[in-house]
Design a protein around this motif. Structure first.
Motif, mmCIF file in Angstrom:
data_model
loop_
_atom_site.group_PDB
_atom_site.id
_atom_site.type_symbol
_atom_site.label_atom_id
_atom_site.label_comp_id
_atom_site.label_asym_id
_atom_site.label_seq_id
_atom_site.Cartn_x
_atom_site.Cartn_y
_atom_site.Cartn_z
ATOM 1 N N ILE A 116 -25.876 3.562 8.356
ATOM 2 C CA ILE A 116 -24.831 4.088 7.227
ATOM 3 C C ILE A 116 -25.628 5.006 6.268
ATOM 4 C CG2 ILE A 116 -23.157 3.333 5.615
ATOM 5 C CD1 ILE A 116 -22.440 0.828 7.487
ATOM 6 N N MET A 117 -26.909 4.327 5.815
ATOM 7 C CA MET A 117 -27.346 4.642 4.541
ATOM 8 C C MET A 117 -28.013 6.247 5.148
ATOM 9 S SD MET A 117 -29.244 1.878 2.518
ATOM 10 C CE MET A 117 -29.890 2.957 1.332
ATOM 11 N N ARG A 118 -28.717 6.225 6.310
ATOM 12 C CA ARG A 118 -29.209 7.663 6.666
ATOM 13 C C ARG A 118 -28.006 8.730 6.791
ATOM 14 N NH1 ARG A 118 -33.512 5.880 11.656
ATOM 15 N NH2 ARG A 118 -35.156 4.971 10.003
ATOM 16 N N GLU A 119 -26.728 8.197 7.093
ATOM 17 C CA GLU A 119 -25.640 9.324 7.121
ATOM 18 C C GLU A 119 -25.207 9.607 5.941
ATOM 19 O OE1 GLU A 119 -24.396 10.713 9.730
ATOM 20 O OE2 GLU A 119 -25.869 9.582 11.222
ATOM 21 N N VAL A 120 -25.185 8.833 4.502
ATOM 22 C CA VAL A 120 -24.702 9.194 3.431
ATOM 23 C C VAL A 120 -25.779 9.435 2.436
ATOM 24 C CG1 VAL A 120 -22.722 7.604 4.053
ATOM 25 C CG2 VAL A 120 -24.586 6.755 2.582
ATOM 26 N N THR A 121 -27.009 9.281 2.595
ATOM 27 C CA THR A 121 -27.781 9.643 1.520
ATOM 28 C C THR A 121 -29.210 10.030 2.177
ATOM 29 O OG1 THR A 121 -29.033 8.701 -0.422
ATOM 30 C CG2 THR A 121 -28.961 7.157 1.579
ATOM 31 N N TRP A 122 -30.105 10.412 1.332
ATOM 32 C CA TRP A 122 -31.314 11.271 1.657
ATOM 33 C C TRP A 122 -32.322 10.183 2.585
ATOM 34 C CZ3 TRP A 122 -32.159 12.994 -3.835
ATOM 35 C CH2 TRP A 122 -31.084 13.970 -4.093
ATOM 36 N N PRO A 123 -32.930 10.240 3.409
ATOM 37 C CA PRO A 123 -33.896 9.545 4.226
ATOM 38 C C PRO A 123 -34.770 8.687 3.381
ATOM 39 C CG PRO A 123 -33.765 11.765 5.590
ATOM 40 C CD PRO A 123 -33.218 11.744 3.952
ATOM 41 N N SER A 124 -35.510 9.505 2.407
ATOM 42 C CA SER A 124 -36.357 8.491 1.569
ATOM 43 C C SER A 124 -35.717 7.378 1.068
ATOM 44 C CB SER A 124 -36.934 9.579 0.548
ATOM 45 O OG SER A 124 -35.821 10.154 -0.453
ATOM 46 N N ARG A 125 -34.415 7.273 0.805
ATOM 47 C CA ARG A 125 -33.773 6.326 -0.075
ATOM 48 C C ARG A 125 -33.573 5.184 0.982
ATOM 49 N NH1 ARG A 125 -29.526 9.247 -4.279
ATOM 50 N NH2 ARG A 125 -31.269 10.217 -5.572
ATOM 51 N N SER A 126 -33.966 5.355 2.259
ATOM 52 C CA SER A 126 -33.792 4.149 3.086
ATOM 53 C C SER A 126 -34.979 3.884 4.023
ATOM 54 C CB SER A 126 -32.689 4.551 4.196
ATOM 55 O OG SER A 126 -32.927 5.625 5.069
ATOM 56 N N TYR A 127 -36.069 4.410 3.236
ATOM 57 C CA TYR A 127 -37.500 4.407 3.995
ATOM 58 C C TYR A 127 -37.839 2.857 4.381
ATOM 59 C CZ TYR A 127 -42.448 4.455 4.974
ATOM 60 O OH TYR A 127 -43.808 4.166 5.573
ATOM 61 N N LEU A 128 -37.654 1.985 3.023
ATOM 62 C CA LEU A 128 -38.262 0.844 3.009
ATOM 63 C C LEU A 128 -37.306 -0.068 4.213
ATOM 64 C CD1 LEU A 128 -39.389 -0.136 -0.420
ATOM 65 C CD2 LEU A 128 -40.676 0.300 1.423
ATOM 66 N N ILE A 129 -36.134 0.101 3.941
ATOM 67 C CA ILE A 129 -35.119 -0.489 4.801
ATOM 68 C C ILE A 129 -35.351 -0.362 6.485
ATOM 69 C CG2 ILE A 129 -32.611 -0.699 5.503
ATOM 70 C CD1 ILE A 129 -32.078 -0.085 2.746
#
Length: 460
Positions: A116-129
């Protein structure tokens, strides 16, 4: 100038040796410093706003997974208790799922969140996840895969080793970790043995041995299911297969890590000399075991008597034969004793065994009736065969009785010999009682000669 040059030439070798000794230490310090710097950079990055948010999301998802486990684990346990008809392998996997249910929930939640986060925000903001999701999924797969290893210690070693390697792989520290382990080395002649080489050897040989064990189990099961192969040849084929597979796994593993196998020629020669002088009995038993399997003189399930031991063969080993007796004892007879000693095989070519029992009757009883009644009594016992006739013969005229031998056949010597003899004796007793046939006992007559006197001395 010459003195100065001589001083430099004298100091040169010492400094070179000192430099060679300190080189591994410098390499270890360099690699360790690099790992420390990368770790410091990673932990400092956790305090950035979006990275802190990701850490909070991961912690929150773990708490949710824990709550779901607290709610669903008891329900799954109660449901498993009602599955009484399930096979053992399915129930074991359900137990594994029950133990890992929190990890399963966590993997499902974090991967859903990551997508979901990769669809709605930038990839860098879900890197640790993404890093945590990959680690959690890999750890879960390793946990399930290592359940195929039967040995608990080996399973733990493989599991934790795989977790460490996957973690380093995901975070991108494999090259630094490999360099650190390779820096701890011991040089013997032209051979350099490092911690990294030992770990590689352990991993490769373990994988090869597990593969050999799996192949051995599968092929051994197929061999044992082949009814056209005799039991002794099945045992021989299984032993030869195991030796071939495990030997190939060992030598292939040594070759894969770069160990020269030509040096093993001297070692094998020394082992041969040791076997010839120090392990004569062991080698004799091994060779005797192969001979027993080849000539098919005994096989698993045969009923044999060797010395004072009577029982059926439970298994054929490389060094000994396991014999189980009627009283539950298990004797381990060396193979050499079965080759050099006398062995009575009650079921070598077939399972038919003839037993003899001896008895006597009084002289006033009709021998024709005695023979007929004895045969009928023996045939009334369950284990006595009717396919092979029971016979009764007179074998002599004794001092007090007419002596007979009763011969009958059985086809299940594993059921015991003493008990069937006892049942036939009991049937004879009942039949003789019914028809008035007596079993005499020795009688003695004392005659007094003329002029003899009988004196009785009074006791104190």
């Amino acid at each position: 100038m010459s003195g100065h040059s001589d001083a430099q030439s004298n100091d040169g070798p010492g400094r070179a040796a000192e430099t060679a000794e300190t080189a591994p230490l410098d390499e270890i310090l360099t690699v360790g410093q690099s790992l420390f710097q990368q770790g410091e950079t990673f932990f400092n990055s956790l305090f950035r706003p979006w990275n802190a948010y990701q850490v909070g999301i991961v912690v929150g998802l773990f708490v949710i997974a824990h709550v779901l486990r607290w709610f669903f684990a008891p329900k799954l346990h109660n449901w498993m208790r009602t599955r009484e008809g399930w096979p053992k392998w399915r129930m074991r996997w359900m137990v594994v799922i029950h133990k890992r249910i929190r990890a399963i929930f966590f993997v499902a939640l974090i991967w859903t969140t990551l997508i979901i986060m990769r669809e709605v925000t930038w990839p860098s903001r879900s890197y640790l996840i993404g890093v945590v999701a990959n680690l959690a999924l890999a750890w879960l797969i390793v946990a399930f895969a290592t359940r195929l290893i039967g040995n608990p210690f080996l399973r733990s070693v493989v599991r934790y080793g795989a977790w460490i390697w996957i973690t380093l792989r995901v975070v991108g520290l494999t090259e630094e970790f490999e360099a650190l382990l390779d820096s701890f080395a011991l040089e013997i002649g032209q051979m350099r043995i490092s911690v990294w080489l030992i770990l590689q050897a352990t991993l490769i040989v373990s994988v090869l041995f597990l593969t050999a064990r799996f192949m051995s189990r599968v092929v051994s099961g197929r061999i044992r299911e082949a009814t056209e192969i005799s039991p002794s040849m099945q045992v021989l084929a299984v032993k030869a297969l195991q030796i071939t597979l495990y030997g190939a796994a060992f030598f292939i593993g040594l070759k894969a890590i770069g160990i020269d196998l030509t040096g093993l020629a001297v070692l094998s020669g020394a082992i041969g000399v040791g076997l010839g002088f120090g392990l004569q009995k062991v080698v004799s038993n091994l060779v005797s075991g192969v001979i027993i399997l080849l000539d098919k003189s005994i096989k698993p399930g045969d009923v044999i008597t060797t010395g004072e031991t009577f029982g059926w063969i439970n298994s054929l080993g490389a060094r000994y034969v396991s014999i189980t007796t009627r009283d539950g004892r298990e004797y381990l007879i060396p193979n050499e004793d079965l080759i050099t000693g006398q062995v009575v095989n009650w079921s070598h070519s077939n399972d038919f065994v003839r037993l003899d029992i001896h008895f006597g009757t009084a002289y006033h009883d009709n021998p024709h009736d005695v023979r007929r009644i004895a045969i009928e009594a023996a045939q009334s016992v369950d284990r006595v065969l009717s396919l092979r006739p029971t016979v009764c013969h007179i074998v002599g005229f004794g001092d007090s009785s007419v002596d007979y031998v009763l011969r009958f056949w059985i086809s299940d010597p594993t059921g015991g010999l003493t008990n069937i003899r006892g049942n036939v004796y009991l049937a004879l007793w009942d039949a003789f009682e019914e028809h008035g046939i007596s079993i005499p006992f020795p009688q003695r007559e004392v005659k007094m000669l003329d002029g003899s006197q009988l004196r009785v001395n009074p006791t104190d």
